[in-house]
Write a protein that holds these residues in place. Structure first.
Motif: not given
Length: 201
Positions: A129-135, A153-157
């Protein structure tokens, strides 16, 4: 006067652009990640999973680098980087690779794709969830490889992999000597006496 260092995850504004500190290298040199995409276009990694001579490496060292403000270009330190080249797979629960392969020389570059370790340091998390926002909900290339595939890193993080000739977005990284630029810190700094600071370099 005690030396103040900039901590991992700190955001900087330089020449109107935002960057996130990945790590302190030495003295006034910091590895940073652009807090945004290199361009609005997706890019192919290259013909193989080899980062050193890939199309994306050439793009970042030339077109992207030349698009940066002169002050930032003058402050970039050419850096030798490595590429992790394969893994036994992924821990879906932890969203992380289990590295068992070699790490090989990926060349000396002005700007480069981040590794999985570097992008998760900047985000301060491997959480999806954090990475989804980050990318920003986009597919973003990494420089690590898995078998003959390249990690992203994919669309869902999520951590994933794809053929090198396919396309993803690009979040560049580079090493910057902040003594050569005016860097405005957007998050607190921490000194070796654990006091918080916020200032312009």
């Amino acid at each position: 006067m005690k030396k103040t260092y900039i901590t991992t995850g700190t955001k900087l504004t330089i020449e109107g652009n935002e960057y996130i500190v990945i790590e302190h290298i030495k003295d006034d040199q910091y590895k940073v990640l652009a807090n945004g995409l290199a361009s609005s276009d997706t890019k192919t990694f290259g013909l193989t999973d080899e980062y050193k001579t890939s199309k994306i490496a050439i793009y970042l060292d030339n077109d992207y680098y030349n698009s940066l403000p002169e002050n930032i270009r003058n402050a970039i330190v050419e850096t030798s980087i490595q590429q992790k080249v394969f893994s036994t797979g992924y821990d879906n629960g932890k969203n992380s690779p289990t590295w068992t392969g070699e790490t090989k020389d990926a060349g000396i570059h002005k700007s480069f794709l981040p590794s999985w370790d570097e992008i998760t340091k900047a985000a301060r998390s491997t959480d999806k969830e954090t990475l989804q926002t980050f990318v920003d909900g986009k597919y973003v290339w990494l420089r690590d490889a898995y078998s003959s595939l390249v990690l992203y890193v994919g669309v869902n993080g999520n951590l994933g992999n794809d053929y090198s000739y396919n396309i993803c977005y690009v979040r560049p990284a580079f090493v910057l000597d902040i003594s050569k630029v005016c860097a405005i810190v957007l998050l607190p700094l921490k000194s070796n006496n654990n006091t918080d600071y916020s200032r312009t370099f």
